[in-house]
Design a protein around this motif. Structure first.
Motif, mmCIF file in Angstrom:
data_model
loop_
_atom_site.group_PDB
_atom_site.id
_atom_site.type_symbol
_atom_site.label_atom_id
_atom_site.label_comp_id
_atom_site.label_asym_id
_atom_site.label_seq_id
_atom_site.Cartn_x
_atom_site.Cartn_y
_atom_site.Cartn_z
ATOM 1 N N LYS B 66 0.860 -1.354 0.026
ATOM 2 C CA LYS B 66 -0.036 -0.111 0.094
ATOM 3 C C LYS B 66 0.774 1.077 -0.080
ATOM 4 C CE LYS B 66 -1.700 -1.609 3.834
ATOM 5 N NZ LYS B 66 -1.117 -2.927 3.768
ATOM 6 N N ARG B 67 2.165 1.161 0.256
ATOM 7 C CA ARG B 67 3.034 2.166 0.279
ATOM 8 C C ARG B 67 2.753 2.979 1.523
ATOM 9 N NH1 ARG B 67 7.018 -0.261 -2.278
ATOM 10 N NH2 ARG B 67 6.521 -0.563 -4.567
ATOM 11 N N LEU B 68 2.330 2.674 2.577
ATOM 12 C CA LEU B 68 1.851 3.225 3.739
ATOM 13 C C LEU B 68 2.757 4.377 4.216
ATOM 14 C CD1 LEU B 68 -0.623 3.799 5.688
ATOM 15 C CD2 LEU B 68 0.314 1.909 6.930
ATOM 16 N N ARG B 69 3.907 3.951 4.372
ATOM 17 C CA ARG B 69 5.121 4.966 4.973
ATOM 18 C C ARG B 69 5.250 5.936 4.108
ATOM 19 N NH1 ARG B 69 5.081 0.044 5.863
ATOM 20 N NH2 ARG B 69 5.472 -1.076 7.993
ATOM 21 N N PRO B 70 5.659 5.681 2.952
ATOM 22 C CA PRO B 70 5.776 7.178 2.030
ATOM 23 C C PRO B 70 4.443 7.925 2.048
ATOM 24 C CG PRO B 70 5.784 4.890 0.696
ATOM 25 C CD PRO B 70 5.869 4.634 2.000
ATOM 26 N N PHE B 71 3.288 7.283 2.091
ATOM 27 C CA PHE B 71 1.943 8.234 2.056
ATOM 28 C C PHE B 71 2.101 9.023 3.296
ATOM 29 C CE2 PHE B 71 -2.637 8.511 3.149
ATOM 30 C CZ PHE B 71 -3.151 8.870 1.854
ATOM 31 N N LEU B 72 2.414 8.553 4.613
ATOM 32 C CA LEU B 72 2.519 9.059 5.798
ATOM 33 C C LEU B 72 3.332 10.407 5.556
ATOM 34 C CD1 LEU B 72 2.558 6.331 8.350
ATOM 35 C CD2 LEU B 72 0.731 7.932 8.214
ATOM 36 N N VAL B 73 4.418 10.187 4.788
ATOM 37 C CA VAL B 73 5.845 11.094 5.016
ATOM 38 C C VAL B 73 4.825 12.321 4.028
ATOM 39 C CG1 VAL B 73 7.711 11.905 3.855
ATOM 40 C CG2 VAL B 73 7.450 9.672 4.957
ATOM 41 N N ILE B 74 4.567 12.121 3.056
ATOM 42 C CA ILE B 74 3.789 13.043 2.013
ATOM 43 C C ILE B 74 2.618 13.666 2.801
ATOM 44 C CG2 ILE B 74 2.296 13.356 -0.141
ATOM 45 C CD1 ILE B 74 4.154 10.864 -1.182
ATOM 46 N N GLU B 75 1.670 12.923 3.437
ATOM 47 C CA GLU B 75 0.521 13.419 4.113
ATOM 48 C C GLU B 75 0.857 14.178 5.007
ATOM 49 O OE1 GLU B 75 -2.160 13.944 2.659
ATOM 50 O OE2 GLU B 75 -2.061 12.552 1.033
ATOM 51 N N SER B 76 1.954 13.930 5.944
ATOM 52 C CA SER B 76 2.230 14.894 7.189
ATOM 53 C C SER B 76 2.822 16.019 6.737
ATOM 54 C CB SER B 76 3.483 13.832 8.002
ATOM 55 O OG SER B 76 2.725 12.513 8.377
ATOM 56 N N ALA B 77 3.549 15.914 5.688
ATOM 57 C CA ALA B 77 4.174 17.250 5.077
ATOM 58 C C ALA B 77 2.888 18.094 4.571
ATOM 59 C CB ALA B 77 5.140 17.004 3.959
ATOM 60 N N ALA B 78 1.878 17.421 3.944
ATOM 61 C CA ALA B 78 0.710 18.397 3.243
ATOM 62 C C ALA B 78 -0.225 19.014 4.624
ATOM 63 C CB ALA B 78 0.060 17.353 2.436
ATOM 64 N N ALA B 79 -0.145 18.069 5.683
ATOM 65 C CA ALA B 79 -1.169 18.503 6.535
ATOM 66 C C ALA B 79 -0.359 19.813 7.504
ATOM 67 C CB ALA B 79 -1.141 17.356 7.692
ATOM 68 N N LEU B 80 0.801 20.002 7.072
ATOM 69 C CA LEU B 80 1.510 21.089 7.809
ATOM 70 C C LEU B 80 1.931 22.265 6.514
ATOM 71 C CD1 LEU B 80 3.914 19.058 9.993
ATOM 72 C CD2 LEU B 80 2.153 20.387 11.039
ATOM 73 N N GLY B 81 1.208 22.148 5.752
ATOM 74 C CA GLY B 81 1.219 23.244 4.670
ATOM 75 C C GLY B 81 2.135 23.052 3.566
ATOM 76 N N ALA B 82 3.120 21.901 3.487
ATOM 77 C CA ALA B 82 4.068 21.989 2.205
ATOM 78 C C ALA B 82 3.147 21.477 1.024
ATOM 79 C CB ALA B 82 5.024 20.723 2.701
ATOM 80 N N VAL B 83 3.836 21.857 -0.145
ATOM 81 C CA VAL B 83 3.306 21.844 -1.515
ATOM 82 C C VAL B 83 4.015 20.048 -1.758
ATOM 83 C CG1 VAL B 83 3.168 22.217 -3.803
ATOM 84 C CG2 VAL B 83 3.206 23.859 -2.074
ATOM 85 N N THR B 84 3.028 19.127 -1.980
ATOM 86 C CA THR B 84 3.490 17.871 -2.327
ATOM 87 C C THR B 84 3.260 17.335 -3.630
ATOM 88 O OG1 THR B 84 1.413 16.771 -1.242
ATOM 89 C CG2 THR B 84 3.122 17.259 0.234
ATOM 90 N N GLU B 85 2.627 17.966 -4.254
ATOM 91 C CA GLU B 85 2.304 17.513 -5.703
ATOM 92 C C GLU B 85 3.248 18.322 -6.717
ATOM 93 O OE1 GLU B 85 -0.292 15.599 -6.449
ATOM 94 O OE2 GLU B 85 -0.762 15.153 -4.450
ATOM 95 N N GLY B 86 3.350 17.840 -7.787
ATOM 96 C CA GLY B 86 3.836 18.409 -8.795
ATOM 97 C C GLY B 86 5.420 18.469 -8.667
ATOM 98 N N ALA B 87 6.053 19.488 -9.466
ATOM 99 C CA ALA B 87 7.414 19.622 -9.601
ATOM 100 C C ALA B 87 7.874 19.948 -8.168
ATOM 101 C CB ALA B 87 7.937 20.573 -10.528
ATOM 102 N N ALA B 88 7.311 21.139 -7.541
ATOM 103 C CA ALA B 88 7.464 21.513 -6.139
ATOM 104 C C ALA B 88 7.271 20.529 -5.318
ATOM 105 C CB ALA B 88 6.305 22.716 -5.611
ATOM 106 N N GLY B 89 6.977 19.356 -5.354
ATOM 107 C CA GLY B 89 6.626 18.267 -4.321
ATOM 108 C C GLY B 89 7.745 17.309 -4.631
ATOM 109 N N ALA B 90 8.627 17.364 -5.679
ATOM 110 C CA ALA B 90 9.616 16.192 -6.193
ATOM 111 C C ALA B 90 10.568 15.912 -4.953
ATOM 112 C CB ALA B 90 10.190 16.804 -7.196
ATOM 113 N N GLY B 91 10.925 16.876 -4.055
ATOM 114 C CA GLY B 91 11.842 16.540 -3.058
ATOM 115 C C GLY B 91 10.895 15.624 -1.997
#
Lengths: 328, 328
Positions: B66-91
Motif C-alpha cells: 500500500k506504500r503506507l510509509r511514504p504516504f505518511l511522509v507525504i500527508e504529514s508534510a501536506a498537513a503542515l502546509g507543504a506543497v507535495t504535488e507536481g514539481a514543487a513536491g518532487a523533493g
C-alpha cells in the motif's frame, strides 16, 4: 618505493618505524572512539539497545585490524592542513570511526554462510560463528545504519554541508555502484563453469572493475573524506580520490598475494581459498612477479599524485608503501 | 472512529472512497519514483550497477504494498502546509521513496532463512527465493545504503539542514535502538523455553517495547519526516512524532490480528505463524476483543493529537482509521 624496503617486510622490523608507531597510535584512538560509540547510552530517538545486538556489534568491530581506513581518513585530512589531534580533531575521529563501521559491517556480511562462509576473521570466530546467523545479519545492518547516524549527528562533525557530503560520498562508495555491487560481481563470477566444465574466468578488465568496487570504492572514499573534512577545494578532493584509487588497487593486489603466499596463522584468516573457489584475482594472469611489478607501479603513481603537497604528504606516501608491501 | 466503519472493512467497499483513491494515487507516484531511482544510470562516484543486484532490488521494492510509509511522509508534510504535488513536491516524493527503500530492505532481511524464513511476501516469492540468499542479503544492504544516498543527494531534497535532519532521523529510527534492535528483541524472545518446557512469554510491556522499535520507530519517523520536510517548528515535529507513535502501535496490533484471523490468500503472506512460533504478540493477553478496543483507543488518541491542525489533518486522521481497521 626503494627495493630494500620492499624486500624487508615491516613485520620483520626489529623496532617499529615512526610510521608504524603513528599507525598504531591512530588505531588506539579509533578503538576508543568505536567503543565509545557502540557502548553509548540510549539516545533521543532510540528506545533501547538490545544487549545481544550490542555484543555482536562489539565483536564485529572492536579489537580488530590495522584500522587502515580510518587512518587514511585522518591522514588525508592532516595532509591537507586539518587539525586531527586532540579536541579539535574529535570530529575527524568520529567520521573516521563511522567509515570503519561500514568496513566492519561488510566483513560480517561477507563472512556469512550464504556468502564466503568463513569461520575465522582476524584470528577469531566470525560474528555468525560467535553468535548466530540472524544476529550477524542484523549486527551488520545496525553497523551500516549507525555509520550514517554518527556522520549526521548534530555537532559531532563540521558543519551541515560537510556532514552531508560525507553521508552522500559514503553511501555512494558503499552502495550498489560501489562496495555492495562489487561483492555481487564477485559472487556471480565465482564458481561459474562453461558447458565443457572449464571454469569461466573473468577478463583482467572485469577483475579490475570488480575490485575497484568491492574494496577500492571505500578506500578511495576514505581519502576523499579527508579532503571533505579539511574543507579543501574540489581540485584537492579530486587529487585525493586519484590517490585513493591507486592505493585501493594496490591494497587488493597485496591481499590477493597474501592469499596465495601466506599461511592462515600469519594472515589471521583462512588463506588459499581464492584458488580453491576459482575466485577472480589477477594472479592467474599476472603471476607473483607481475603483481609485484604492478604494486611498484601503483605505489610510484600514488606518490606522484601527491607531489603537489610536498612534505605534508609524507605519511600518506608511507601508507601507500605500507599497503603495497604488507604481508598480513 | 465510528462503529459502522469499523464493522465494514474497506476492502468490502463497493466503490473506493476518496481516501482510498488518494492512497492509490500516492502509491502510483511512489512506484514511479522508486522505479526511476532503481533503474537510474550509473552516477558520478559509481563504477557499475550489477544487473542481478538491480533485478533483486526491483523485485524487493516494486509492485508492492500500500506504500503506507511514504504516504505518511507525504500527508504529514501536506498537513503542515507543504506543497507535495507536481514539481514543487518532487523533493518530498524522493524522501518518501527513500524511506520506503528502508522498509523494503527490512522485509528482505526479515524474510531470510536465518530469520523468519518466509517464502511468500505480498503473494510473490521472497527475494531469497526468487534469487538466492547471498543476493537477497546484498540487495537489502544496497537498498538501505541507497536510501541515505537519495536523502543526501545534492539538490534533490530541500536544503542541507533538511537533508541532514532526514538522514539523522532515519538512521536513528532504523538502527540498533529502533527497527533493527526491535528485530533482535523479537528473535531472542521467540522460541525461548523455561526449564520445565513451558514457553517463556514476554510481558505486555516488553512486547510493546519490542513493537515500538520493530515497526513503530519507522512509522513514527515517517510522520516526523513530513514535519522536517515542511520546515515546521520543533513543536509540530513533536506533535507528528506523537501521532506516529500512536498509529505505529495500532499498525502492529492490526497486523497481529490479521495473523490470527486471516487466510494466507487474503493476507498475501503466510498467516497463523506467530502462534506457531510462540512469537510475542499482545493477542495472548488482550484477546481479539481487547485488541479491537485498544485499536479504538489508539485511533481516538491519534485523532486528538492532530486536533490543533483542524481540517488540514483530515487525511492523516483517515489514515489512522484505515490502519486500525485494515484486514490485509
Amino acid at each position: 618505493m626503494n627495493a630494500p624496503e620492499f624486500a624487508q617486510p615491516m613485520t620483520a622490523d626489529p623496532t617499529p618505524s615512526a610510521f608504524q608507531a603513528r599507525l598504531a597510535a591512530a588505531a588506539a584512538r579509533i578503538e576508543t572512539e568505536l567503543q565509545r560509540r557502540i557502548d553509548a547510552e540510549v539516545r533521543p530517538g532510540e528506545t533501547a539497545r538490545p544487549e545481544r545486538l550490542v555484543a555482536a556489534m562489539r565483536h564485529a568491530t572492536l579489537d580488530g585490524g590495522k584500522r587502515l581506513r580510518p587512518f587514511l581518513v585522518i591522514e588525508s585530512a592532516a595532509a591537507l592542513g586539518a587539525v586531527t589531534e586532540g579536541a579539535a580533531g574529535a570530529g575527524i575521529l568520529s567520521a573516521a570511526a563511522a567509515i570503519e563501521l561500514v568496513h566492519c559491517y561488510s566483513l560480517v556480511h561477507d563472512d556469512l554462510p550464504a556468502m564466503d562462509d568463513d569461520d575465522l576473521r582476524r584470528g577469531r570466530p566470525t560474528t555468525h560463528r560467535a553468535f548466530d546467523e540472524a544476529t550477524a545479519i542484523l549486527a551488520g545492518d545496525a553497523l551500516l545504519t549507525y555509520a550514517f547516524d554518527i556522520l549526521a549527528d548534530t555537532g559531532a562533525i563540521g558543519d551541515a554541508a560537510t556532514r552531508l557530503a560525507l553521508v552522500a560520498g559514503l553511501a555512494r562508495a558503499a552502495g550498489l555502484g560501489g562496495m555492495v555491487g562489487g561483492q555481487v560481481f564477485d559472487l556471480t563470477a565465482e564458481g561459474r563453469y562453461a558447458a565443457d566444465g572449464r571454469p569461466l574466468h573473468l577478463s583482467a578488465a572485469e577483475i579490475r572493475r570488480l575490485q575497484a568496487m568491492k574494496t577500492g570504492a571505500l578506500l578511495t572514499f576514505c581519502c576523499e573524506a579527508g579532503a571533505i573534512l579539511a574543507g579543501t577545494s574540489r581540485a584537492e578532493r579530486d587529487m585525493m580520490r586519484r590517490f585513493g584509487r591507486l592505493i585501493g588497487e594496490a591494497f587488493q593486489m597485496a591481499d590477493d598475494l597474501i592469499d596465495v603466499e601466506s599461511l592462515p596463522e600469519a594472515a589471521g584468516k583462512a588463506t588459499g581459498k581464492d584458488a580453491a573457489r576459482g575466485k577472480a584475482t589477477l594472479w592467474a594472469s599476472l603471476g607473483t612477479a607481475g603483481m609485484r611489478a604492478e604494486l611498484d607501479r601503483l605505489t610510484a603513481a600514488a606518490e606522484a599524485t601527491l607531489a603537489p603537497l610536498g612534505a605534508s604528504a609524507a605519511t600518506l606516501v608511507e601508507t601507500a608503501r605500507f599497503i603495497a608491501r604488507r604481508r598480513f
